[in-house]
Each structure stands twice: as C-alpha cells, then as structure tokens.
Scaffold this motif. Structure first.
Motif, PDB file in Angstrom:
ATOM      1  N   GLU A   1      62.318 -31.079 116.171  1.00 25.32           N
ATOM      2  CA  GLU A   1      61.110 -31.613 115.530  1.00 25.32           C
ATOM      3  C   GLU A   1      59.916 -30.963 116.184  1.00 25.32           C
ATOM      4  N   VAL A   2      59.053 -30.368 115.400  1.00 23.47           N
ATOM      5  CA  VAL A   2      57.891 -29.655 115.947  1.00 23.47           C
ATOM      6  C   VAL A   2      56.631 -30.090 115.221  1.00 23.47           C
ATOM      7  N   LYS A   3      55.488 -29.625 115.743  1.00 26.14           N
ATOM      8  CA  LYS A   3      54.219 -29.872 115.073  1.00 26.14           C
ATOM      9  C   LYS A   3      53.519 -28.547 114.911  1.00 26.14           C
ATOM     10  N   GLY A   4      52.730 -28.417 113.872  1.00 21.14           N
ATOM     11  CA  GLY A   4      52.012 -27.157 113.736  1.00 21.14           C
ATOM     12  C   GLY A   4      51.096 -27.186 112.546  1.00 21.14           C
TER      13      GLY A   4
ATOM     14  N   PHE B   1      47.575 -31.262 113.811  1.00 19.73           N
ATOM     15  CA  PHE B   1      48.974 -30.851 113.791  1.00 19.73           C
ATOM     16  C   PHE B   1      49.754 -31.680 112.782  1.00 19.73           C
ATOM     17  N   VAL B   2      50.558 -31.000 112.008  1.00 16.92           N
ATOM     18  CA  VAL B   2      51.379 -31.639 110.988  1.00 16.92           C
ATOM     19  C   VAL B   2      52.837 -31.601 111.447  1.00 16.92           C
ATOM     20  N   PRO B   3      53.548 -32.678 111.328  1.00 18.21           N
ATOM     21  CA  PRO B   3      54.961 -32.654 111.719  1.00 18.21           C
ATOM     22  C   PRO B   3      55.777 -31.704 110.850  1.00 18.21           C
ATOM     23  N   LYS B   4      56.601 -30.904 111.483  1.00 22.38           N
ATOM     24  CA  LYS B   4      57.498 -29.987 110.771  1.00 22.38           C
ATOM     25  C   LYS B   4      58.859 -30.054 111.427  1.00 22.38           C
ATOM     26  N   VAL B   5      59.816 -29.355 110.811  1.00 20.18           N
ATOM     27  CA  VAL B   5      61.153 -29.257 111.395  1.00 20.18           C
ATOM     28  C   VAL B   5      61.487 -27.783 111.558  1.00 20.18           C
TER      29      VAL B   5
END
Lengths: 442, 112
Positions: free
Chosen positions: B32-35, B55-59
C-alpha cells in the motif's frame, strides 16, 4: 532532586494523615435532630446517576479525547483521565468534600469538620439532600469533582508531561474546584446571593474552560501546529465517547435533582432537547460555513448543547432548552472557528465548547429560569426578574476571573516542581511511548 | 529477467490480480503506497481546521517476469487497471539481475 524530594514528602505526609484519621474516625451522631427518612427511590436514582457521571469520564471523556488525538498519543490521553479520576476521588474523600460542602466558614470555604468523611454517614444532610444518605450526596458530588479537572486535559493534549498533568489536576481540584463548589453549591457567598447552577455550568464548564485557556496559552502550541497533519486518528472512538457523554449526562443533570421526582424528569428532558438541538444547530452552521456537515461537528454540537443547558436544566421549560441548544450549537461553532484567529492551541476545544457553553448557559439560566417549572429555583429575566440575572452575571465574572488567576498560579507552581511540557523529542515520539512505554496499536 | 512495478488505484487490485493469473503469472507482491501525479488530493475538515491531503492512496504490484513475458504483462495490467480518469497510475520496468526460490535454492528464470 528537589522535585522528587518534595513529592515524597507530600506522599508520606498524606499517608500519615490517613492512618491518623482512620484511628480517630468514628460514628458521629448528628446533633439532636430527629433522623430524616431515607427514600429508596431517591437514593437509587442518585447512586445510578453517580455511576452515569463516572461513565461520562471513564470511558466517555477518555474515548472522546482519545479518538481526537493522533495515534501516538491516544494512550497518554486516556491515561490522564483515569489517573485524574483516581487521584481526585481520593482527595475528595479525604478532605475535598469537607472543604467544598462542609459547614460554611465566612462564605469562603467549608472547613475540615468532615475530614476523612467524619460525620458523613448514612443519615441524610437536611439541606443538601434530605431524602438520601449523606454519603450518597458526597459520592455524586465526587464524580463532578473528578470530571472538572479531566476536562481541562483537552487543552494541553499531546504535549503535557504525565506527572505534571496529574499533579496539576490534583492541585486544581483542591485550589480551584473546591472553592468554586463551595461558593456556588456549598452554602458559600454566591449561593447566599441566590446564584443558581443546577448541575455545574459555572462550577464545571466555565471553570474548566477558563483553566483550559490559561493552560493552552502558557504551555504553548504543539510542535507543527498549523503545518502538520493533526487530524483525529479514530473518529469512531470519539463518537463512542460522545455517546457515553450524552448517555451519562442524563445522570449529570437528572441526578442533580437529588431525587427521583418531577424535577429530575424535566432536567433530563431539557438535557436531551438541548443536546439534539445543539447537534442540529452546529451541523447546520458547519454545513453553511464549510459546505459539508461532519460527524465530529454533530458530536461537538451535541456536547455543546449538553454543556450549555447544564446550569439551567432543572429550572427551565423544554422549549427554553431547545432555544439554548440552538444558540449553543451556533455560538460554540463560531468560537471554534475564531480560535484560529486568536492563535492559541486549545487542542480539543475545551474553551470553545465548555468555556463558551458554560458562560452562555449560566446567563441563559438568568434569562429562562422559571418558578413555574421549579418552585425551588428562581424567576429569570424572561419571567420578569432582573435581580437574578444580575447574580448570574456576577457568577460568570467571578468564576472566570478566579479560575484564570488561580490556574495561572498553579501552572507556575507545577512548572517549578515537575516542568510542564514533554521535550520536543518526546513530543515527536508521542506520549504513549515516551511517557508510558506503550503502543496503542501493533 | 525484469521486475515490473505497477502503481494502480486500490479498487483495481483484484481485477489486475485476476487478469495476471489468467495469463499464467503465478506470484506477485502488493504494497500500500501513497502518491500523486496529476490527480489532485482531497480536503478534510475537523472542527474548523482544514487539511489539504495531496497524497492519494494507491497500490503497488510487483511482478518478476522473464524478458519474453514483459510485453504481455504490461498490456494485461494496463487493460485491467485502466478507468480512463486521471490517477490510473503508472508501470515501471526494472532490470532484475538475479532471483532465488528460497525453498529449493533454484536460481534464474526457474526461480520465477
């Protein structure tokens, strides 16, 4: 170290005093009055209300505040509530109750006639609560004494050293809460002037709000305030706490009737009406101002309504309560928004909700009180009497003024003994690890 | 060998996983990442305090593949993760110099 030697002396002195008292304590008969009859319904209700108010503090306030702080500080925040509850309860039993409610000395204080609850037994007190055991009244009052300093912890959340928070809570309860309780409830000079505070709008809310203001200013802002992300870490937890506060407030205000009677009912009705209207009012104000209604806003509005109606609850009609809730929601919301302009970091909005709410509530009591609702109360300005309103204004000024000055002095004393804030490293690590070696979530 | 890093919208994870399984990819790692790229963040309000979250949560999905599979995997991920709106994500291809299957000790392409 000077601070720890002083602490040890205080602890040893208190222990010695306690042992002495236990040896001396014995049943003291009241003077030659015929025993008052204990009413089981009244007693049951006051005991239940005591438990309700306890629930308002633990877990109510503990979770309400806990969810509002960041993850790294949740345990430290809850810890302050529990320890203040424990310490203040003991002080109240040992001598706090006596000083607050004991036989009046010069309108200023209650004295030590009832130290260690000597003379406070199962016989009712003829003036305070003639139908319940005196100890039941004391126990109910104990919960109020505990929650008042616990409320203040919201102002210095996330940056106060644990030892300093508990020491401050203890000193404040004895040096600020006790005198105020005596002046307004314990037969002191404001009570003698006819001041009315049904369940603690001045004694609890104005006092904690004023103290919070001083604490927020003296302690200074949290590191990163204004730039860092400091949003609540667990709003469901906060809402759970709000639920306990709302539920418990039925005992806070309802129990202040000190009997299972019509006044208790009208107080609870006023309480609930103000809570609901406060929630709706804050919700509406926020929706218009910010574009979206928030659940934190609704919870805050309910608490604002509850706090504001507190001094008036047993003296007013349900319609007045709705009016009070409406005003409370909007004014406390405005206070929160304006906090930013004044620049102090009252982390959990004790000033905006309890301070402002308490002031509005005490004044509203002066406006809306009606002897039609409660013959034992008074008539406010709307019922045609200006004198009572004037006394309520005096209550606001005296409570706020005394609390501001006394709290400042106590902070300076605590600073000298234990320091006030955690170090900036500890603040960055968080209270949970730095103060308690614990992590809330693994 | 190549290590393919795909950053996609979180709700697309299952679709991408199923599509990769269909073409024979047997394993992947998910973080799970943010960007952010061109996608804007959002606003949060708590008691009058407004926060802008950039930052938007991404995978992030990482898949180790043979050189021959790279093109097919890129097409598959792109097809499965695409929504057409800003914030769909990006895929990066890294050189993978060696790989080991821990249980058996196999190395190289047979470890994938």
């Amino acid at each position: 170290m000077k601070a720890s030697a002083q602490r040890k002396t205080v602890i040893v002195g208190m222990a010695a005093g306690l042992i002495l008292l236990t040896g001396l304590w014995g049943e003291q008969a009241w003077a030659d009055t015929t025993p008052l009859k204990v009413d089981s319904g009244d007693t049951a209700w006051v005991l239940v209300s005591s438990a309700f108010v306890l629930a308002m503090l633990m877990p109510g306030l503990a979770l309400f505040y806990g969810g509002l702080v960041r993850t790294k500080n949740v345990l430290g925040t809850i810890m302050q509530s529990i320890m203040i509850l424990s310490v203040v309860s003991l002080l109240w039993i040992l001598f706090g109750y006596s000083l607050a409610f004991g036989p009046d000395k010069g309108g200023v204080i209650g004295g030590l006639d009832w130290i260690g609850l000597s003379g406070v037994g199962s016989q009712p007190h003829p003036i305070y609560a003639p139908t319940i055991p005196h100890q039941a009244f004391m126990l109910f009052q104990l919960m109020f004494a505990a929650i008042a300093p616990a409320l203040i912890t919201g102002a210095f959340a996330e940056r106060k050293r644990f030892t300093s928070a508990v020491l401050f809570g203890a000193l404040w309860s004895v040096l600020v809460y006790v005198p105020l309780a005596h002046w307004i409830w314990g037969g002191g000079w404001l009570a003698q002037m006819g001041a009315l505070d049904f369940a603690g709008g001045a004694v609890i809310h104005i006092s904690s709000g004023a103290a919070a203001l001083v604490c927020a200013i003296v302690l200074g802002k949290r590191r990163g305030y204004g730039t860092d992300y400091m949003a609540p870490h667990n709003l469901p937890m906060t809402l759970l706490g709000a639920g306990f506060l709302w539920f418990g407030w039925f005992g806070f205000n309802g129990g202040s009737a000190l009997g299972a009677n019509g006044i208790a009912v009208s107080a609870i009705l006023a309480t609930h009406a103000a809570a609901c209207m406060g929630a709706i009012s804050w919700c509406g104000a926020e929706w218009v101002h910010r574009g979206k209604p928030t659940v934190l806003g609704v919870a805050s509005g309910a608490v604002a309504g509850l706090a504001t109606v507190t001094p008036a609850a047993g003296y007013i009609s349900p319609l007045s309560a709705i009016g009070i809730g409406l005003v409370a929601g909007m004014c406390c919301y405005a206070a929160i928004v304006w906090k930013g302009r004044f620049g102090y970091d009252d982390s959990l909005d004790v000033v905006g909700i309890h301070g402002v709410g308490g002031v509005i509530g005490v004044l509203a009591t002066g406006l809306c009180a009606s002897k039609v609702v409660n013959p034992g109360g008074a008539d406010g300005l709307f019922a045609g009497s200006a004198g009572f309103f004037g006394v309520q204004v005096l209550v606001v000024i005296v409570t706020a003024g005394f609390t501001l000055v006394a709290t400042f002095a106590i902070l300076k004393l605590v600073d000298a003994l234990t320091g006030l804030r955690v170090s900036s490293e500890e603040e960055a690590t968080g209270l949970d690890l730095s103060q308690h070696n614990e992590r809330a979530y693994s | 060998m190549k290590l393919i890093e795909a950053i996609v919208k979180p709700f697309k994870l299952d679709e991408v996983k199923d599509a990769l399984l269909e073409i024979g990819i047997q394993g992947m790692t998910v973080t799970e990442v943010k960007g952010f790229g061109r996608q804007k963040g959002h606003k949060e309000t708590y008691r009058g305090q407004e926060y802008t979250i950039e930052f938007v949560p991404k995978v992030k999905i990482e898949v180790a593949v043979n050189d021959g599979q790279v093109q097919r995997v890129l097409e598959t991920i792109t097809r499965a993760a695409k929504t057409g709106s800003i914030g769909d994500g990006k895929i990066f291809v890294r050189e993978l110099t060696s790989a080991v299957r821990i249980r058996t000790g196999e190395t190289g392409e047979s470890a994938l």
